[in-house]
Design an enzyme around this catalytic site. Structure first.
Site, PDB file in Angstrom:
ATOM      1  N   LYS A 249      -4.882  -3.216   7.327  1.00  0.00           N
ATOM      2  CA  LYS A 249      -5.848  -3.459   6.256  1.00  0.00           C
ATOM      3  C   LYS A 249      -6.079  -4.962   6.182  1.00  0.00           C
ATOM      4  CE  LYS A 249      -8.303  -2.041   2.670  1.00  0.00           C
ATOM      5  NZ  LYS A 249      -9.423  -1.080   2.720  1.00  0.00           N
TER       6      LYS A 249
ATOM      7  N   ASP B 256       2.563  11.827   7.385  1.00  0.00           N
ATOM      8  CA  ASP B 256       2.493  13.105   6.668  1.00  0.00           C
ATOM      9  C   ASP B 256       1.110  13.742   6.823  1.00  0.00           C
ATOM     10  OD1 ASP B 256       5.076  12.616   5.823  1.00  0.00           O
ATOM     11  OD2 ASP B 256       4.712  13.326   3.783  1.00  0.00           O
TER      12      ASP B 256
ATOM     13  N   ASP C 249      -8.053   2.992   5.823  1.00  0.00           N
ATOM     14  CA  ASP C 249      -8.812   4.010   5.079  1.00  0.00           C
ATOM     15  C   ASP C 249      -9.790   4.742   6.001  1.00  0.00           C
ATOM     16  OD1 ASP C 249      -9.886   1.468   5.180  1.00  0.00           O
ATOM     17  OD2 ASP C 249     -10.792   1.506   3.194  1.00  0.00           O
TER      18      ASP C 249
ATOM     19  N   ASP D  54       4.046   5.731   6.667  1.00  0.00           N
ATOM     20  CA  ASP D  54       4.611   6.774   5.808  1.00  0.00           C
ATOM     21  C   ASP D  54       3.511   7.771   5.426  1.00  0.00           C
ATOM     22  OD1 ASP D  54       6.175   8.227   4.102  1.00  0.00           O
ATOM     23  OD2 ASP D  54       6.589   6.595   2.701  1.00  0.00           O
TER      24      ASP D  54
ATOM     25  N   TYR E 296       8.017  -2.082   1.914  1.00  0.00           N
ATOM     26  CA  TYR E 296       9.230  -1.329   1.606  1.00  0.00           C
ATOM     27  C   TYR E 296      10.484  -2.199   1.626  1.00  0.00           C
ATOM     28  CZ  TYR E 296       6.650   3.073   1.800  1.00  0.00           C
ATOM     29  OH  TYR E 296       5.778   4.109   1.555  1.00  0.00           O
TER      30      TYR E 296
END
Ligand code: NAI
Ligand code: MG
Length: 348
Positions: A181, A243, A215, A239, A129
């Site tokens: 990751k 959610d 994942d 992020d 970001y």
């Protein structure tokens, strides 16, 4: 941060847009009843500020936060058109709010999952970001290719890991899961994992620190969210997962968030300005009230933060007073009255 419990603590209050002023009014009344020590400096931001000064983030608002180092913020409508940058991003950059903290707990039993109690700590300034994001023309196509670079620094990774571990210890948490990751993004998320695991050695005996690939973590959250305690992760993964986690425990109406920097901290509900219900008197003030409870924890008044959280629980479960987003019929006013009664009973 622990401050003296004596005397009022200056804090910036931003009512915000849409349902913002309605829920802020409710929360301020409840904070007063609880005896919260804040001396509010009320300032505008968002559309409310644009209407007055054409600037969605006026200097007076920034100056106040610079001075108080503490803000409670209603949701802001991001003005569409006119080239304004997101106010939330500007605040994050201005005050170097490097940690985004999102607790999520099952409050109403009998939903999809019981017993969820997860705090997600997201790195808020680095990663993918940082905005090194651009197109490269190929032949006649100006968007022939797109390139994005992420940046994670050793210092930034250590700072957020330190924050997460300290938060865990301070709040009686047992386990921190570092989510990454690093099998594919070996450098970008490898540095994050490596730095966090190195720092974790300082906490051995106090915390269990394990790691999970993002994942797999996303799937395990759905299969059994109760296996997670504190999750520490990078900007993009945080992020997305935050959610997902909010969804596991019933959505936006109850979810608080904190943005923490070295010199300032801004507390808010996770939801937006809800223009569809603004002015109707039916908005749920509990997410913002939970954010205010985090703000009380932050200044060392966990006693009051706990009273607010317990009062929310009382009103939801024992009183069964719920707004429409939670399947009830109560108005903001009715929920506020119910909360006031519970807070008064608990502060006697
Ligand atoms: P939203 O969160 O405002 O609304 C999504 C849905 O949830 C709507 O149906 C709304 O009525 C409902 N809802 C949200 N909060 C509620 C509450 N407290 N009580 C009852 N129902 C509630 O998201 P949306 O519609 O995508 O965004 C609206 C505006 O808010 C946009 O301008 C957006 O940029 C801004 N926004 C601001 C945020 C912030 O200031 N932190 C965060 C998210 C969005
Ligand atoms: Mg998001």
């Amino acid at each position: 941060m622990t401050r003296s419990s004596q005397g009022p603590i200056p804090a910036t209050l931003i009512p915000g847009d849409g349902i913002g002023p309605e829920i802020v009014k409710s929360v301020v009344t409840i904070l007063e009843a609880a005896g919260a020590p804040f001396a509010w400096e009320v300032h505008k931001a968002g559309m409310a500020a644009v209407a007055e000064s054409l600037d969605p983030l006026p200097e007076a608002t920034l100056e106040s936060i610079r001075r108080t180092g503490l803000a409670l913020k209603g949701p802001l409508t991001t003005p569409v058109g006119g080239g304004f940058r997101s106010i939330n991003v500007r605040l994050r950059e201005e005050f170097k709010l490097y940690a985004n903290v999102r607790p999520a707990r099952t409050l109403i039993p009998g939903g999809r999952y019981d017993g969820v109690d997860i705090v997600l700590v997201r790195e808020n300034l680095e990663g993918l970001y940082v905005g090194f994001d651009h197109y490269i023309p190929i032949d006649n196509d100006p968007h022939g290719a797109a390139i994005s670079s992420g940046v994670n620094t050793r210092a930034g990774s250590r700072r957020i890991a330190r924050y997460a571990f300290e938060y865990a210890v301070r709040n009686g948490r047992k386990k921190v899961t570092v989510v990454h990751k690093a099998n594919i993004l070996k450098a970008l998320t490898g540095i994050f994992l490596e730095t966090a695991m190195e720092l974790a050695k300082e906490y051995s005996g106090r915390l269990t620190v394990d790691e999970r690939i993002v994942d797999a973590c996303a799937m395990q959250l759905v299969l059994d969210p109760t296996q997670f305690d504190v999750i520490l992760t990078t900007n993009l993964f945080g992020d997305i997962l935050s959610d997902e986690i909010a969804g596991l425990v019933g959505g936006l109406g109850l979810a608080p968030g904190a943005n923490i920097g070295e010199h300032a901290a801004i507390f808010e509900a996770v939801h937006g300005s809800a223009p569809d219900i603004a002015g109707k008197g039916i908005a749920n003030p509990m997410a913002l009230l939970s954010a205010a409870a985090m703000m009380l924890d932050h200044i060392g008044r966990n006693d009051l933060g706990t009273i607010l959280r317990q009062s929310i629980q009382d009103v939801l479960i024992e009183d069964g007073v719920r707004t429409r987003d939670l399947g009830g019929q109560a108005t903001t006013q009715e929920v506020t009255q119910a909360l006031l009664a519970r807070v008064s009973a608990r502060t006697k």
